[in-house]
Scaffold this motif. Structure first.
Motif: not given
Length: 311
Positions: A43-70
């Protein structure tokens, strides 16, 4: 990013499936800090987050879904390049990696190998054994070409073909009153001491057993969990416990005072599927699968007979 390292891709893919850092680390057989560090570095190299997360949950965001697909595609083609080189070294046109569930009838994998040897001599099959959820993950990640899986998880990225169905079996002492019957029902198991496989080995099947029993108002007196049918043998042989096993386990445990009977309960039959990636376009794999299914149909393995036991 000039270099997209495999460790980053694997970490993101597994975390996107588990949505839990601890479970993702367990699946990758690494510590949780390793997963966290890989995600943070990427995420530091990309300059943004792939997951939205807090203490209770972790969720893949739009950028994360694009990354996982490729990333899935990149890992798949990297694995195929490795397999192609190894096949050439082994004087084979193609090496197929096939996973099988320990719950699946051994006849299925032996039939697949016999078809390959008879009709595809330039192909080589390497077999491994994993539980169904892990098989599905390995196929999606490109580590396996095919899987013989019992009740695999549903995914739009997987193609499935049903290749077998069999009942559960109940292992009991030969002196047990249930051994007088050719088969048993769930109602006959009420208030008995049950031995079941651990839920983590196959959550879907385990939950199906328990919810079916609960719906019928059937409760065991006690429950003991095991990871392999052989662990149940001493308690079953002693006579105070009965064990839920599948066909492969029934064949191993029916000896020295222990016998098995099929469980007559339609909702608890165990279905086995041949699974592969939906985007697998290999003509050789497709030809093998067609020949395999034709062979199964000719032997009518879909209507599996109960395990033969002494009268």
């Amino acid at each position: 990013m000039a270099r997209n390292e495999t460790k980053y891709m694997e970490s993101v893919i597994v975390l996107s499936e588990e949505l839990n850092f601890t479970l993702a680390a367990q699946k990758m057989h690494v510590s949780q800090p390793v997963i966290s560090r890989n995600i943070a570095e990427l995420e530091a190299k990309l300059g943004g987050r792939l997951f939205d997360r807090d203490r209770k949950k972790v969720q893949l965001n739009k950028a994360g879904r694009a990354y996982v697909e490729k990333a899935r595609i990149a890992l798949l083609y990297g694995d195929r390049a490795f397999k192609a080189a190894r096949a050439a070294m082994q004087d084979a046109d193609l090496v197929l990696h096939v996973g099988r569930s320990p719950y699946a009838d051994p006849f299925l994998s032996s039939t697949l190998i016999s078809v390959q040897q008879a009709k595809f001599p330039r192909m080589r099959i390497e077999l491994s054994s994993q539980y169904s959820f892990d098989l599905a993950h390995e196929i999606l990640a490109g580590g396996l070409d095919l899987g013989i899986a019992t009740e695999p998880p549903e995914s739009p990225l997987l193609t499935t073909a049903k290749i077998g169905e069999a009942p559960f079996y109940i292992a009991m002492s030969e002196e047990d009153v249930l051994a007088r019957h050719a088969s048993v029902t769930l109602e006959q198991l009420a208030d008995r001491c049950w031995i079941l496989f651990e839920r983590r080995l196959h959550p879907t099947v385990y939950d199906n057993v328990m919810t079916t029993a609960e719906a019928k108002g059937i409760a065991p007196q006690r429950i003991q969990h095991v990871t392999a049918p052989e662990e149940a043998f001493p308690c079953v042989a002693e006579g105070s416990w009965i064990a839920f096993v599948v066909k492969a386990g029934a064949l191993r445990i029916a000896r020295d005072g222990v016998t098995v009977r099929p469980l007559v309960e339609d909702s608890l039959s165990l279905k086995t599927y041949l699974i592969s990636r939906s985007d697998n376009q290999s003509k050789a794999v497709s030809a093998l699968v067609r020949s395999f299914i034709r062979q199964l149909e000719s032997t009518q393995v879909g209507r599996q007979r109960p395990v033969a036991v002494p009268a």
